[in-house]
Design a protein around this motif. Structure first.
Motif, PDB file in Angstrom:
ATOM      1  N   SER A 148      57.365  22.814  15.442  1.00 19.39           N
ATOM      2  CA  SER A 148      56.395  22.181  14.552  1.00 19.39           C
ATOM      3  C   SER A 148      54.994  22.680  14.853  1.00 19.39           C
ATOM      4  O   SER A 148      54.532  22.635  15.993  1.00 19.39           O
ATOM      5  N   ASP A 149      54.337  23.191  13.832  1.00 18.22           N
ATOM      6  CA  ASP A 149      52.942  23.617  13.922  1.00 18.22           C
ATOM      7  C   ASP A 149      52.723  24.682  14.986  1.00 18.22           C
ATOM      8  O   ASP A 149      51.700  24.702  15.667  1.00 18.22           O
ATOM      9  N   ALA A 150      53.681  25.591  15.141  1.00 20.39           N
ATOM     10  CA  ALA A 150      53.540  26.723  16.053  1.00 20.39           C
ATOM     11  C   ALA A 150      52.889  27.880  15.290  1.00 20.39           C
ATOM     12  O   ALA A 150      52.689  27.798  14.078  1.00 20.39           O
ATOM     13  N   PRO A 151      52.534  28.976  15.988  1.00 20.71           N
ATOM     14  CA  PRO A 151      51.959  30.119  15.267  1.00 20.71           C
ATOM     15  C   PRO A 151      52.851  30.547  14.112  1.00 20.71           C
ATOM     16  O   PRO A 151      54.062  30.668  14.258  1.00 20.71           O
ATOM     17  N   ALA A 152      52.257  30.759  12.970  1.00 20.84           N
ATOM     18  CA  ALA A 152      53.020  31.054  11.756  1.00 20.84           C
ATOM     19  C   ALA A 152      53.699  32.406  11.830  1.00 20.84           C
ATOM     20  O   ALA A 152      53.101  33.380  12.268  1.00 20.84           O
ATOM     21  N   PRO A 153      54.961  32.480  11.371  1.00 19.16           N
ATOM     22  CA  PRO A 153      55.568  33.802  11.230  1.00 19.16           C
ATOM     23  C   PRO A 153      54.899  34.509  10.059  1.00 19.16           C
ATOM     24  O   PRO A 153      54.720  33.927   8.993  1.00 19.16           O
ATOM     25  N   THR A 154      54.494  35.725  10.261  1.00 16.84           N
ATOM     26  CA  THR A 154      53.761  36.459   9.249  1.00 16.84           C
ATOM     27  C   THR A 154      54.557  37.665   8.785  1.00 16.84           C
ATOM     28  O   THR A 154      54.859  38.555   9.578  1.00 16.84           O
ATOM     29  N   LEU A 155      54.923  37.672   7.520  1.00 11.57           N
ATOM     30  CA  LEU A 155      55.658  38.793   6.934  1.00 11.57           C
ATOM     31  C   LEU A 155      54.635  39.843   6.506  1.00 11.57           C
ATOM     32  O   LEU A 155      53.870  39.636   5.583  1.00 11.57           O
ATOM     33  N   ARG A 156      54.649  40.980   7.187  1.00  8.66           N
ATOM     34  CA  ARG A 156      53.586  41.951   7.030  1.00  8.66           C
ATOM     35  C   ARG A 156      53.858  43.005   5.964  1.00  8.66           C
ATOM     36  O   ARG A 156      53.012  43.873   5.711  1.00  8.66           O
ATOM     37  N   ASN A 157      55.021  42.964   5.362  1.00 13.20           N
ATOM     38  CA  ASN A 157      55.330  43.970   4.332  1.00 13.20           C
ATOM     39  C   ASN A 157      56.053  43.330   3.152  1.00 13.20           C
ATOM     40  O   ASN A 157      57.102  43.781   2.721  1.00 13.20           O
ATOM     41  N   PHE A 158      55.487  42.259   2.637  1.00 16.61           N
ATOM     42  CA  PHE A 158      56.060  41.540   1.505  1.00 16.61           C
ATOM     43  C   PHE A 158      55.758  42.349   0.233  1.00 16.61           C
ATOM     44  O   PHE A 158      54.615  42.470  -0.182  1.00 16.61           O
ATOM     45  N   GLY A 159      56.789  42.910  -0.377  1.00 15.03           N
ATOM     46  CA  GLY A 159      56.583  43.633  -1.624  1.00 15.03           C
ATOM     47  C   GLY A 159      56.071  42.698  -2.707  1.00 15.03           C
ATOM     48  O   GLY A 159      56.615  41.606  -2.905  1.00 15.03           O
ATOM     49  N   LYS A 160      55.038  43.100  -3.413  1.00 15.39           N
ATOM     50  CA  LYS A 160      54.410  42.191  -4.371  1.00 15.39           C
ATOM     51  C   LYS A 160      55.321  41.828  -5.531  1.00 15.39           C
ATOM     52  O   LYS A 160      55.120  40.802  -6.182  1.00 15.39           O
ATOM     53  N   TRP A 161      56.348  42.635  -5.814  1.00 14.33           N
ATOM     54  CA  TRP A 161      57.324  42.305  -6.850  1.00 14.33           C
ATOM     55  C   TRP A 161      58.657  41.889  -6.237  1.00 14.33           C
ATOM     56  O   TRP A 161      59.691  41.939  -6.889  1.00 14.33           O
ATOM     57  N   ASN A 162      58.623  41.463  -4.965  1.00  8.71           N
ATOM     58  CA  ASN A 162      59.831  41.011  -4.278  1.00  8.71           C
ATOM     59  C   ASN A 162      59.912  39.494  -4.235  1.00  8.71           C
ATOM     60  O   ASN A 162      58.957  38.794  -4.554  1.00  8.71           O
ATOM     61  N   TYR A 163      61.054  38.998  -3.789  1.00  3.44           N
ATOM     62  CA  TYR A 163      61.163  37.587  -3.425  1.00  3.44           C
ATOM     63  C   TYR A 163      61.921  37.500  -2.117  1.00  3.44           C
ATOM     64  O   TYR A 163      62.729  38.368  -1.783  1.00  3.44           O
ATOM     65  N   VAL A 164      61.620  36.449  -1.339  1.00  4.02           N
ATOM     66  CA  VAL A 164      62.272  36.199  -0.064  1.00  4.02           C
ATOM     67  C   VAL A 164      63.012  34.876  -0.162  1.00  4.02           C
ATOM     68  O   VAL A 164      62.517  33.914  -0.766  1.00  4.02           O
ATOM     69  N   ALA A 165      64.213  34.819   0.416  1.00  5.16           N
ATOM     70  CA  ALA A 165      65.004  33.595   0.422  1.00  5.16           C
ATOM     71  C   ALA A 165      65.587  33.391   1.815  1.00  5.16           C
ATOM     72  O   ALA A 165      66.398  34.193   2.275  1.00  5.16           O
ATOM     73  N   ALA A 166      65.148  32.345   2.507  1.00  8.36           N
ATOM     74  CA  ALA A 166      65.607  32.058   3.865  1.00  8.36           C
ATOM     75  C   ALA A 166      66.518  30.825   3.844  1.00  8.36           C
ATOM     76  O   ALA A 166      66.094  29.729   3.473  1.00  8.36           O
ATOM     77  N   HIS A 167      67.761  31.016   4.261  1.00  6.17           N
ATOM     78  CA  HIS A 167      68.756  29.942   4.238  1.00  6.17           C
ATOM     79  C   HIS A 167      68.616  29.014   5.448  1.00  6.17           C
ATOM     80  O   HIS A 167      68.305  29.460   6.557  1.00  6.17           O
TER      81      HIS A 167
END
Length: 224
Positions: A98-117
């Motif tokens: 809870s409230d730890a350093p945020a995971p930062t996705l450094r190469n998120f394609g602007k026309w992509n989507y991410v889905a985390a199960h």
């Protein structure tokens, strides 16, 4: 709302470090992980254009941009929010730190989507929490859309409650608030015990984004 983008992050909790639960996906988007199988569409046809599923990414934590975990399997919650730094070796299952350093996705394609199960516990008690979107200083800023759904890559059709969607959010603002209650269905995401869900994320203004890839981070804060 603002438009455009540079480097951004959806702040959260940590990500991964040493080996974590592996997952593999074939060309059809079928993922196999820990004996569980589901389907993520390789592409989504949305009103503003096609979105491509992104199952792998490069992760850093919080403000630390020097240490990056490359080629991380971002199809599982634990690989994103189950770590708080790159020195962690064992992930913490949902809801993670809870409230730890945020995971930062450094190469998120602007026309992509991410889905985390993720899967909720059978007896969650009074767990509740929220996500927030923060931005790495740059210009122009990106906006994000986030949804918690029972379906991979879904932003509308299979939301537990209307409050499971936060669309077109500017940096510095709250995203989805979740809990295990039937109250406030329009403003909160009502989860069920022992159920499978996906945190689906995409850039809300890709047409305004200059780079082909952006930096997003998401923070996750929860309480029992």
């Amino acid at each position: 709302m603002a438009s455009g983008i540079g480097e951004h992050w959806l702040a959260g909790v940590m990500f991964l470090l040493a080996p974590i639960a592996s997952a593999a996906a074939d060309a059809s988007g079928i993922i196999f992980s820990g004996g569980f199988e589901w389907v993520c569409s390789p592409q989504l046809a949305l009103p503003d254009g096609m979105r491509t599923w992104q199952p792998v990414g490069n992760i850093s934590y919080g403000s630390d941009t020097t240490h990056v975990r490359p080629n991380v399997n971002i199809t599982e919650w634990d690989n994103l929010w189950g770590f708080s730094s790159v020195i962690d070796s064992v992930p913490v299952s949902w809801p993670g730190f809870s409230d730890a350093p945020a995971p930062t996705l450094r190469n998120f394609g602007k026309w992509n989507y991410v889905a985390a199960h993720f899967r909720t516990p059978a007896a969650p008690g009074n767990l509740s929490g929220r996500f927030g979107y923060s931005e790495v200083p740059s210009s122009p800023p990106a906006r994000v859309t986030m949804a918690i759904s029972s379906t991979c890559g879904d932003f509308a059709a299979h939301l537990p409650t209307p409050g499971c969607l936060k669309a077109d959010v500017e940096a510095g603002n709250a995203l989805v608030f979740w809990h295990f209650s039937t109250t406030a269905p329009d403003t909160a995401c009502a989860l069920q015990p022992g159920a499978d869900y996906y945190v689906n994320i995409m850039i809300a203004n890709p047409e305004s984004v200059v780079p082909q890839a952006v930096v997003v981070g998401m923070n996750s804060v929860w309480q029992p």
